[in-house]
Design a protein around this motif. Structure first.
Motif, PDB file in Angstrom:
ATOM      1  N   PHE A 133      -2.059 -30.000   8.634  1.00 37.30           N
ATOM      2  CA  PHE A 133      -0.507 -29.924   8.194  1.00 37.30           C
ATOM      3  C   PHE A 133       0.198 -28.492   8.010  1.00 37.30           C
ATOM      4  N   TYR A 134      -0.729 -27.718   7.174  1.00 36.25           N
ATOM      5  CA  TYR A 134      -0.152 -26.427   6.773  1.00 36.25           C
ATOM      6  C   TYR A 134       0.091 -25.433   8.116  1.00 36.25           C
ATOM      7  N   LYS A 135      -1.064 -25.776   9.152  1.00 37.50           N
ATOM      8  CA  LYS A 135      -0.798 -25.145  10.540  1.00 37.50           C
ATOM      9  C   LYS A 135       0.357 -25.548  11.395  1.00 37.50           C
ATOM     10  N   GLU A 151       6.836 -19.927   6.444  1.00 37.19           N
ATOM     11  CA  GLU A 151       5.730 -19.186   6.886  1.00 37.19           C
ATOM     12  C   GLU A 151       4.899 -18.756   5.715  1.00 37.19           C
ATOM     13  N   ALA A 152       5.556 -18.170   4.495  1.00 39.45           N
ATOM     14  CA  ALA A 152       4.765 -17.739   3.342  1.00 39.45           C
ATOM     15  C   ALA A 152       4.037 -19.085   2.735  1.00 39.45           C
ATOM     16  N   ARG A 153       4.861 -20.024   2.476  1.00 39.17           N
ATOM     17  CA  ARG A 153       4.247 -21.371   1.822  1.00 39.17           C
ATOM     18  C   ARG A 153       3.251 -21.762   2.589  1.00 39.17           C
ATOM     19  N   ALA A 154       3.226 -21.851   3.914  1.00 39.26           N
ATOM     20  CA  ALA A 154       2.155 -22.490   4.676  1.00 39.26           C
ATOM     21  C   ALA A 154       1.114 -21.640   4.800  1.00 39.26           C
ATOM     22  N   TYR A 155       1.207 -20.161   4.684  1.00 44.01           N
ATOM     23  CA  TYR A 155      -0.113 -19.284   4.532  1.00 44.01           C
ATOM     24  C   TYR A 155      -0.794 -19.390   3.294  1.00 44.01           C
ATOM     25  N   MET A 156       0.337 -19.717   2.214  1.00 47.10           N
ATOM     26  CA  MET A 156      -0.359 -19.805   0.855  1.00 47.10           C
ATOM     27  C   MET A 156      -0.989 -21.298   0.954  1.00 47.10           C
ATOM     28  N   GLY A 157      -0.606 -22.347   1.442  1.00 50.44           N
ATOM     29  CA  GLY A 157      -1.281 -23.293   1.574  1.00 50.44           C
ATOM     30  C   GLY A 157      -2.822 -23.495   2.350  1.00 50.44           C
ATOM     31  N   LEU A 158      -2.785 -22.706   3.183  1.00 47.79           N
ATOM     32  CA  LEU A 158      -3.933 -22.400   4.136  1.00 47.79           C
ATOM     33  C   LEU A 158      -4.890 -21.708   3.230  1.00 47.79           C
ATOM     34  N   GLY A 159      -4.474 -20.532   2.374  1.00 45.91           N
ATOM     35  CA  GLY A 159      -5.263 -19.876   1.731  1.00 45.91           C
ATOM     36  C   GLY A 159      -6.155 -20.716   0.534  1.00 45.91           C
ATOM     37  N   ILE A 160      -5.260 -21.542   0.049  1.00 51.03           N
ATOM     38  CA  ILE A 160      -5.723 -22.286  -0.948  1.00 51.03           C
ATOM     39  C   ILE A 160      -6.701 -23.473  -0.494  1.00 51.03           C
ATOM     40  N   SER A 182      -7.390 -13.645   3.251  1.00 51.04           N
ATOM     41  CA  SER A 182      -6.659 -13.151   4.564  1.00 51.04           C
ATOM     42  C   SER A 182      -5.426 -14.078   4.582  1.00 51.04           C
ATOM     43  N   ASN A 183      -5.265 -15.288   4.328  1.00 51.23           N
ATOM     44  CA  ASN A 183      -4.122 -16.005   4.464  1.00 51.23           C
ATOM     45  C   ASN A 183      -3.340 -15.654   3.120  1.00 51.23           C
ATOM     46  N   LEU A 184      -3.789 -15.696   1.959  1.00 51.07           N
ATOM     47  CA  LEU A 184      -3.086 -15.282   0.851  1.00 51.07           C
ATOM     48  C   LEU A 184      -2.323 -14.065   1.030  1.00 51.07           C
ATOM     49  N   GLU A 185      -2.943 -13.025   1.547  1.00 49.22           N
ATOM     50  CA  GLU A 185      -2.458 -11.640   1.671  1.00 49.22           C
ATOM     51  C   GLU A 185      -1.399 -11.754   2.633  1.00 49.22           C
ATOM     52  N   THR A 186      -1.496 -12.464   3.816  1.00 51.83           N
ATOM     53  CA  THR A 186      -0.112 -12.559   4.728  1.00 51.83           C
ATOM     54  C   THR A 186       0.828 -13.496   4.124  1.00 51.83           C
ATOM     55  N   ALA A 187       0.556 -14.326   3.460  1.00 52.07           N
ATOM     56  CA  ALA A 187       1.738 -15.023   2.458  1.00 52.07           C
ATOM     57  C   ALA A 187       2.347 -14.052   1.790  1.00 52.07           C
ATOM     58  N   LEU A 188       1.627 -13.153   1.133  1.00 52.36           N
ATOM     59  CA  LEU A 188       2.148 -12.242  -0.060  1.00 52.36           C
ATOM     60  C   LEU A 188       3.235 -11.225   0.911  1.00 52.36           C
ATOM     61  N   GLU A 189       2.713 -10.819   2.007  1.00 51.86           N
ATOM     62  CA  GLU A 189       3.393  -9.987   3.036  1.00 51.86           C
ATOM     63  C   GLU A 189       4.801 -10.557   3.231  1.00 51.86           C
TER      64      GLU A 189
END
Length: 82
Positions: free
Chosen positions: A14-16, A31-40, A53-60
């Motif tokens: 669902f995050y994807k 996008e940031a929230r989805a990447y954060m969710g994927l990272g978690i 990687s996902n959390l770094e992308t979310a931060l960017e």
């Protein structure tokens, strides 16, 4: 919801989907929230490098979108994973 049930595979799915919709709509916060969710989710199944990687992308995304509150939230998650 699926994270609470510890069904991280479904949560990732669902995050994807959220990520795809956010990219299509050019919604940076989504996008940031989805990447954060994927990272978690990746962290929970012990895929630490994918999580980072996902959390770094979310931060960017959060930094580029000037989303300071979300940036702090993502940073906390990223520091925990490191």
């Amino acid at each position: 919801m699926f994270e609470d049930l510890e069904d991280y595979e479904t949560a990732s799915y669902f995050y994807k989907k959220c990520l795809d919709v956010s990219i299509e709509a050019k919604f940076v916060e989504g996008e940031a929230r989805a990447y954060m969710g994927l990272g978690i989710c990746e962290e929970e199944v012990f895929n630490i490098f994918n999580s980072m990687s996902n959390l770094e992308t979310a931060l960017e995304k959060a930094v580029d979108g000037v989303l300071s509150k979300l940036e702090k939230e993502i940073s906390k998650q990223l520091v925990r994973v490191y």
